[in-house]
Design an enzyme around this catalytic site. Sequence first.
Site, PDB file in Angstrom:
ATOM      1  N   ARG A  17       0.822  -1.218   0.000  1.00 13.65           N
ATOM      2  CA  ARG A  17       0.000   0.000   0.000  1.00 13.65           C
ATOM      3  C   ARG A  17       0.857   1.271   0.000  1.00 13.65           C
ATOM      4  NH1 ARG A  17      -3.631  -0.177   4.917  1.00 13.65           N
ATOM      5  NH2 ARG A  17      -1.857  -1.297   5.805  1.00 13.65           N
ATOM      6  N   GLU A  18       1.947   1.221  -0.752  1.00 18.01           N
ATOM      7  CA  GLU A  18       2.839   2.374  -0.791  1.00 18.01           C
ATOM      8  C   GLU A  18       2.141   3.624  -1.307  1.00 18.01           C
ATOM      9  OE1 GLU A  18       5.508  -1.281  -1.442  1.00 18.01           O
ATOM     10  OE2 GLU A  18       3.498  -0.617  -2.020  1.00 18.01           O
ATOM     11  N   GLU A 481     -17.728   2.810  16.824  1.00 17.44           N
ATOM     12  CA  GLU A 481     -17.124   1.697  16.071  1.00 17.44           C
ATOM     13  C   GLU A 481     -15.596   1.663  16.140  1.00 17.44           C
ATOM     14  OE1 GLU A 481     -18.770   1.261  12.134  1.00 17.44           O
ATOM     15  OE2 GLU A 481     -20.757   1.883  12.793  1.00 17.44           O
ATOM     16  N   ARG A 512      -8.248   4.965  -0.134  1.00 13.45           N
ATOM     17  CA  ARG A 512      -8.991   4.003   0.699  1.00 13.45           C
ATOM     18  C   ARG A 512      -8.825   2.588   0.151  1.00 13.45           C
ATOM     19  NH1 ARG A 512     -12.457   2.511   4.430  1.00 13.45           N
ATOM     20  NH2 ARG A 512     -14.276   1.246   3.960  1.00 13.45           N
ATOM     21  N   GLU A 602     -25.026  -1.996  -5.669  1.00 14.35           N
ATOM     22  CA  GLU A 602     -23.860  -2.340  -6.481  1.00 14.35           C
ATOM     23  C   GLU A 602     -23.846  -3.807  -6.881  1.00 14.35           C
ATOM     24  OE1 GLU A 602     -19.947  -3.519  -3.956  1.00 14.35           O
ATOM     25  OE2 GLU A 602     -20.594  -1.467  -3.785  1.00 14.35           O
ATOM     26  N   HIS A 691     -16.698  12.415   2.275  1.00 13.22           N
ATOM     27  CA  HIS A 691     -15.501  12.016   1.546  1.00 13.22           C
ATOM     28  C   HIS A 691     -14.630  13.214   1.197  1.00 13.22           C
ATOM     29  CE1 HIS A 691     -18.512   8.818   0.828  1.00 13.22           C
ATOM     30  NE2 HIS A 691     -17.488   8.062   1.140  1.00 13.22           N
TER      31      HIS A 691
END
Length: 758
Positions: A17-18, A481, A512, A602, A691
Site C-alpha cells: 500500500r505504498e 465503532e 482508501r 452495487e 468524503h
Amino acid sequence: MTIQTATLGYPRIGKNRELKKALEAFWSNQLDAEALLKTAQDIELQNWQKQLEVGIDRIGIGDLSLYDSVLDWSIRFGIIPERYRSFTGLEQYFAMARGKDGIPALEMTKWFDTNYHYLVPEISEAFQPTDFSDFLETVRRAQTLLGDRAVPIVLGPLTLLRLSRLETNLEQAVSYLRDRYLILLRELKNLGVVEVQIHEPALVLEEADSFKSFYQSTFDTLRQANLPLHLVTYFDDLGAAWPWVMELPVTCISLDFTRGHNLALLKEYGFPADKQLGVGIIDGRNIWKIRPESVLSTLETIQSITANIRLHPSSSLQFVPYDAKREVKLPEPLRDVLSFAEQKLDEVVLLARVLNSNDGTNREILMKNPELTAIQAQWKAFEQFSPVNPTVQARLRNLSVRDLERPLPYEQRRTLQPTLPPLPTTTIGSFPQTAEVRQLRVKLKRHEITQAEYEAAIDEEIAKCVRLQEEVGLDVLVHGEFERSDMVEFFGQQLSGFAFTEHGWVQSYGSRCVRPPIIYGDIARPQPMTVREFKVAQSLTDKIVKAMLTGPVTMINWSFTRTDIPRSEQAMQIALALRDEVADLEAAGAKMIQIDEPALREGLPLKAERWNEYLSWAVDAFRLAAGVAKPETQIHTHMCYSEFGDIIEHIERLDADVLSIENSRSNNETLFQITDAGYRHQVGVGVYDVHSPAVPSVEQLVQQLRTSVANLAPEQIWVNPDCGLKTRHWEEVIPSLKNMVEATKTIRQEVMQSKNNA
C-alpha cells in the site's frame, strides 16, 4: 497458431500500500509532489517487471492512477468543470477528487457492479485543451523496459460518455471526443506502439445497442490512425450488441467468459475470421484458482469456433490483491486454492503453454498436464477442509415466509417507537479512528496487550465519543465503532466460514483500501458480536444509542465469495447470524438497530433482465435479519452511492423504519427519486459529503435541509452526514456536526413557524 497472453490492468496501490501511504502523507504536507509521483512510478515499474518476468506477451500499461483513472482521462481530454479552473496541476487534480476551499468534489459512484469508485465527469460545451503528456511519458517509460510488449490502456470514448453527467448535446460531446481520441492515437502511433487497448465496458450494458451509430462513427474515425485497436469489454456479455460489435474496425475483441453469456453468443453467431478473440478466461474479480476441467471445457468450445485467440484475465486485476503466497497464516488447504494477481498471471501463462504444447485441445490429454493435475488435487483437499455446519443447513431448510416479516406493518410500528424531536439528528455510525486507535488493534494482534486492556482502551474511546455527541447536541448517538477495522471484516472475524488475509488489500477509491474477507465454508455466529460495546455506550447516556450492524448483502458484495454454492445461500446464512445478533441487542436494551446495506445496489447485475432474481434474495436476506425485531424496535438501514428510482419498490420491501441515504454529492438526485416514488417511511437525508475534508457551513446545510423539507414531510426526515466518519479527522468532524445541529435548529423553527401560519 501460437496463443499469446495479455493483461488488461494490474493492482495500483503497491504490494504494501505504498501509494496509499504516499497520498496521505502528501495531503498532510509531509511529502512533496515529486516524492509522490516517484512512489507511483516505482509501483508502476514493479508491476511491469513482474508481468515481464512471468512472460506476458502484451502487457497493459498506463492504468495506474494517483486517485482514479476516469478522473485522469477527464483531465487529459479537458473535461474540467469551471469551478476547478483556478487551480492547476495536482492541486486541481485533488480538488476535483476531494474538494477544496468549500468547492465540492466531483460526484463519486461505483464502477459498474464492482466495489471500486470512480469520479463522475461533468461534460459541458466548455472543454479545456487536451493534455496527454503524462500518459505519453508513461508509455515511453514502459517501452524502455517492455519494448513491443507495452500496450497502452485507454478508457474508451463511449464508456467515458456513458459514465459522465452530460450538460451538453450528446452528439456534440461524441464529436469532440472522437476527434481528440484520434489525436491521442496518432501520438501513440508516433511512439511506435504495436496496438492500443480501448476499454469499452459500457458495451455490456443493455442500452449499448442504442449507441450503435455512435460506436460505428467513432471507430470509423479512430481507424484513421492506422493503429491496431484492441477493443476490450468485461463484467458481462455483449447481449444484443454482439452482431454489430463484431463488425467494428478493430483487430482484436476481448470478451469476459467468467460472467454473462458470451460463450452462448459465440456459439450462436460465430466470430469474424479477420479478428483475434481475446479470451477473458481467468476471473479478474475473485480470488480462487481455476477449475481446470471447467476452464478447459470452455477453451475447447471456443477453439472449435475460432483458433485465433489470446488469453488474459477477464478484467483488470485491480480488483484482487497482489500475492496469495504472502498469506502464510491461512490454512494450507485454503491458501493452495487462492489466486491473487500474481497467481493469475501464472495461470494465464500456464493455460497458454498447455494449449500451445499440445496438438489439438482434447481435454483428456490436456488434463494430464502435471500442473493442472496438481491444481485438481488442491481443490479436492480444499473440499474436504471447507466447513459444513449441519445446524445452519437445518435452519435454512426450515425457513418460512413468516421469518421474513416484522410483527406489525410500518404505520403501526411507528406509533410504538421512540419519540424524538422533529428532524432528529444522528450519524451513520463510525467516528474517526486515530493512529492511536489503530495501534491498539496492532498491539492486541501482537499480544503486546491483553484482551481486557484492549477493551478498556476501546471503552475510553467510546466514552469520549458519547460525550462529544452529547456536547454537539445530537439526538440519537452511536458508540463510534472504534473496535472495527472495517465494517465487513469486523463481523467476518467473528463468524465461522470466513477467512482473513494479512496482505489482501484492494483499492476502493483514492487512498482508501479494503481487505475483503474470504467466504470458504458455512457461516455461523458462535457468540454475540456487538452487544458488549453497545451496552458500554448506552450505560453512559440517557439518550438512545443506535446499535450498528453490517447487512448480509453488503457482506456478500464486499467479500470474496464461494463459487460452489449460490451467493443467495451465502447471504441467507449471514442473515441468520445477524438475526440472532438483533435479538441479543434487543435483549440488551437496544431501541434502534441499524443494519447497513450500502452495497445493495452495487450487486445488481448489469442487465436489468436479471435484477429481479438478485433483488428477490437480497431483500429477503435483509428481512430475515431484521424480521426478528419487536415492533417497538426501530430498524434503520443506510445506503450510499445509490440511484433508487428504478429499484424503489424493492427498497420499500426492505421494510426498514428509517432509510438513510447518500445525497449531498449527487445534487439531491437521490432525494428527488425517493420523493417521486412516494416513499412513506422515514428518510435520513445525507446533508454533507464525508468524503471531502471540507467543513460545510451552516448556510450550506440550511439550504440542503430546506430542499429536503420541500420534498418530504418534516416528520419523515432525519438529519445525518452522507456516510460514516471513520476516514475523516476530528478537526473536520466536530465543526461539521456542530454546523449540522445548528442548521437543523434553524429548520425546526422554520417548520414550526410554517405550521403555526398554516
